[in-house]
Design an enzyme around this catalytic site. Structure first.
Site, PDB file in Angstrom:
ATOM      1  N   ASP A  71      -9.570  -3.754  -5.710  1.00 24.25           N
ATOM      2  CA  ASP A  71      -9.066  -2.899  -4.636  1.00 24.25           C
ATOM      3  C   ASP A  71      -9.605  -1.488  -4.828  1.00 24.25           C
ATOM      4  O   ASP A  71      -9.439  -0.887  -5.895  1.00 24.25           O
ATOM      5  CB  ASP A  71      -7.540  -2.893  -4.667  1.00 24.25           C
ATOM      6  CG  ASP A  71      -6.924  -2.244  -3.438  1.00 24.25           C
ATOM      7  OD1 ASP A  71      -7.644  -1.547  -2.705  1.00 24.25           O
ATOM      8  OD2 ASP A  71      -5.724  -2.452  -3.218  1.00 24.25           O
ATOM      9  N   SER A 129       0.841  -1.188   0.000  1.00 27.35           N
ATOM     10  CA  SER A 129       0.000   0.000   0.000  1.00 27.35           C
ATOM     11  C   SER A 129       0.883   1.247   0.000  1.00 27.35           C
ATOM     12  O   SER A 129       1.658   1.447  -0.930  1.00 27.35           O
ATOM     13  CB  SER A 129      -0.961  -0.033   1.197  1.00 27.35           C
ATOM     14  OG  SER A 129      -2.030   0.850   1.012  1.00 27.35           O
ATOM     15  N   HIS A 181      -8.382  -4.938  -1.247  1.00 31.26           N
ATOM     16  CA  HIS A 181      -7.115  -4.365  -0.783  1.00 31.26           C
ATOM     17  C   HIS A 181      -6.302  -5.373   0.026  1.00 31.26           C
ATOM     18  O   HIS A 181      -5.080  -5.344   0.022  1.00 31.26           O
ATOM     19  CB  HIS A 181      -7.399  -3.118   0.063  1.00 31.26           C
ATOM     20  CG  HIS A 181      -6.196  -2.283   0.342  1.00 31.26           C
ATOM     21  ND1 HIS A 181      -5.449  -1.689  -0.647  1.00 31.26           N
ATOM     22  CD2 HIS A 181      -5.586  -1.944   1.498  1.00 31.26           C
ATOM     23  CE1 HIS A 181      -4.449  -0.999  -0.115  1.00 31.26           C
ATOM     24  NE2 HIS A 181      -4.505  -1.150   1.198  1.00 31.26           N
TER      25      HIS A 181
END
Length: 729
Positions: A658, A572, A693
């Site tokens: 995501d 991320s 995600h």
């Protein structure tokens, strides 16, 4: 007959110009953003086919690592029952099944407080008399490509259960209601809900959040059971696109507490359940630019607000405020100090039970718990804080649950090589002033695991500006310090998130192959207090990246590893970190694994219509309005700084659905890397077409994903063989 090596997919170039502050950037791959395009989907599938071909030789290693993870995990297991009202709630996992099963059993009240809050003995795989199944995730997930429960809530009387399910990975949930007396579902169904559910005390109404077109939670709504969803009331709507929204019940469940904020200031609004029609009241306006949290409760029978805040306190402090003071200007209000500000101690949060104040603090990078009696709170007679004592240097301890009336608080504890433990901490009394820690469970680790086989130490790297950067260094005890081992550096460094010590079964598969792992606690995280975060955001963001390179240099010079056998990993915002360090110092890494990487950050934040973009301005700055922020970000954003150098072996791991970091970012990045690298190392993208995600759902699938990442690293570093005596026993 020899096969020709696999060829990477080459996306067509469709130049798109972006102009801001007089700067023109030409993007050849922006067209890959068209998620519904058959051509884009075909390209992504071709990327998967390429990575499968390139990494096919790693399959035996992946399978070995998967079996190690599986072999160390007690697959039929259960959580420690947690009491809420008249019931004990817990979850079971069953061997061969992907998802947990949520259960409960009725509590018994004997009049002995500690005994009544001692969880019942529940055996793995054995149902106990009176056990009720609230939700079997395996049944719910059947036939679905993805399954995740976002939130759940039970009414105080224990009759109704609300749960929110996501079947796409997009973090958009469908809420259903189950009558626990009959097992029947109510006709009420609420679609497109975000995280967070809470019933009113009488169980007739439930609160939930929804998101706007940019996927930002912006409304708190209430649904009266038995009425059409179309009639649901908007309790609060937040129109500032840079502000996040959420809610929770107060500890004593007399209020709904609505929190609005960003990383720099916030606002709390309260709703009294016993005066619903009065609506929300504001504690401190956001116009004061304070970062704070407020908890309403009764202190000696009087309405009081417990406020954790940064008013003249960069590391935050805790105060008590009489609600009547809020009518005055902020500078004239009288606040009573409970916990003073400290440059060395970061106050992360505070809460209450009916008898004690609970504090979460961070000191010397370590998160810990302290408790104070409510008696005398905020007066000269205030008692001293009591902290449960643990015997490890590097650990994480936190409150994982507490009931307002309970004489105990549930705590979680873990360290790098201590599997997660669940404690009940008996709150201090006059008879027992230090309290008492009662171990309820240590998660079992199978396969002959022994913590003595591994070593965790605190080391320090020195950044270019002289700043000392803490490192957690993990290794198998048998690795010799002869500069021959392989190494992996892991980092994040954003949003004041700390990489706290924690046990992980999958990590053992790396350490057992002689890889020395460094977790770099770089600026931008929260390990050393609020200033540590401030020094790694906005126009100081480069410190995050250079700190990580300094951590890499420490490892290369440590005597443990060969400098040419170091890999890097992050996800991320840590994926942005991976892209940045690959540009800054590609020669220092043999491989880089970037998980759901935020590598096209500038382009994303320049478009406030993209999911969550406006919320990022407080972290990175606003490049739309500020030319200095634009220039600064453009100097480090990974996608825009790819250059003609020998890049290491790179894997970008992402998910099609995501909503936090869109798949298009790594898809574009990989294309540009391949087009410019002067080296011969493969650059691959692995995309989970049904995940969000956090990747795919289901624990076995997640174990295989972790095995894929770790096998990619181990293969690149030539660390594929187990050390003598390591592995499953």
């Amino acid at each position: 007959m020899s096969q020709s090596p696999a060829q990477p997919p080459v996306a067509k170039r469709v130049p798109t110009s972006r102009e801001h502050h007089g700067d023109v950037f030409v993007d050849n791959y922006e067209w890959l953003r068209e998620k519904d395009s058959a051509e884009v989907v075909a390209h992504l599938k071709a990327e998967n086919a390429y990575q499968e071909a390139v990494t096919a030789h790693q399959e035996p290693l992946r399978e070995a690592m998967f079996q190690e993870i599986k072999g160390r995990t007690q697959e039929t297991d259960l959580s420690v029952p947690n009491r809420k009202d008249a019931w004990w709630y817990y979850s079971r996992s069953v061997e061969g099944k992907e998802y947990s099963i949520q259960c409960r059993v009725r509590a018994v009240d004997s009049g002995d407080p500690v005994a009544d809050w001692t969880p019942p003995v529940v055996e793995a795989g054995v149902a106990i008399p009176g056990e009720e199944i609230l939700l079997d995730g395996n049944v719910e997930a059947e036939g679905k490509p993805f399954f995740s429960v976002g939130s759940a809530a039970v009414t105080i009387d224990g009759n109704l259960y609300a749960y929110a399910v996501d079947n796409t990975g997009e973090e958009r949930f469908t809420v259903r209601f189950k009558d626990l007396r009959t097992g029947e579902l109510l006709p009420d169904v609420i679609e497109d809900v975000f995280y967070g559910l809470a019933f009113t005390p009488d169980g007739t109404r439930i609160f939930y959040t929804v998101v706007d077109d940019s996927w930002r939670p912006y409304q708190v709504k209430s649904h009266v059971l038995g009425t059409p969803v179309s009639e649901d009331e908007v309790l609060y709507q937040e129109d500032d696109v840079a502000m996040w929204l959420g809610f929770e019940q107060s500890a004593d469940r007399r209020h709904l507490v609505v929190g609005i904020g960003c990383s720099e200031f916030s606002e709390t609004r309260l709703l009294r359940f016993d005066d619903y029609d009065a609506g929300l009241s504001t504690v401190i306006s956001r116009d004061e630019h304070l970062l704070y949290e407020a908890e309403p409760f009764l202190l000696d029978g009087s309405e009081t607000l417990l406020i954790t805040h940064n008013k003249n306190a960069v590391n935050s402090m805790v105060s008590l405020v009489d609600p009547s003071e809020l009518a005055k200007p902020l500078g004239e209000q009288h606040w009573r100090t409970v916990v003073e500000h400290s440059d060395a101690v970061r106050v992360n949060g505070a809460g209450v039970t009916s008898t004690h104040l609970l504090l979460s603090v961070r000191e010397d990078t370590i998160e810990r718990v302290q408790v104070l009696p409510l008696a005398g709170l905020g007066t000269p007679e205030q008692g001293a804080a009591v902290e449960p004592a643990f015997d490890e240097e590097l650990y994480t301890a936190g409150v994982s649950g507490s009931d307002y009336e309970a004489p105990v608080v549930r705590m979680g504890y873990t360290s790098y090589f201590t599997p997660s433990r669940v404690y009940d901490f008996v709150l201090p009394t006059a008879e027992q002033p230090a309290g008492e820690l009662l171990l309820r469970k240590e998660s079992p680790v199978l396969g002959g695991y022994s913590a003595a086989d591994y070593v965790a130490t605190r080391e320090w790297a020195v950044a270019a500006d002289g700043t000392r950067v803490p490192l957690s260094v993990l290794r198998h005890a048998s690795v010799p310090q002869d500069s021959t081992a392989a190494g992996l550096v892991y980092g994040y460094g954003s949003y004041e998130v700390s990489m706290d010590p924690g046990f992980g079964v999958p990590r053992l598969s790396l350490l057992d192959r002689g890889i020395v792992m460094v977790i770099a606690h770089i600026r931008g995280g929260g390990e050393l207090g609020r200033q540590w975060y401030e020094d790694g955001k906005k126009l100081s963001k480069m410190n995050t990246f250079t700190d990580f390179v300094a951590a890499t240099d420490w490892l290369a010079q440590s005597g443990w590893v060969a400098p040419g056998r170091i890999a890097a990993m992050g996800g991320s915002a840590g994926g942005l970190l991976m892209g940045a360090i690959a540009n800054l110092a590609p020669e220092k890494y043999a491989a880089v694994v970037a998980q759901v990487p935020f590598v096209d950050a500038l382009n994303t934040i320049l478009d406030p219509e993209l999911p969550l973009s406006a919320l990022e301005w407080e972290e990175w700055g606003n490049p739309i309005t500020d030319p200095e922020v634009y220039r600064y970000m453009k100097a480090y954003t990974p996608y825009e700084n790819v250059r003609a150098v020998d890049y290491p072996r790179i894997a970008a791991v992402t998910s099609f659905n995501d909503t936090r970091v869109l798949y298009v970012e790594p898809a574009k990045w990989v294309q540009k890397l391949r087009s410019l690298t002067t080296g011969s190392e493969p650059i691959v993208m692995k995309i989970e077409m049904d995940g969000g995600h956090g990747g795919a759902s289901g624990r076995y699938v997640q174990w295989r994903e972790r095995a894929w990442d770790y096998a990619f690293v181990a293969d690149a570093l030539g660390a594929v063989l187990l050390l003598p005596g390591a592995g499953l026993k």
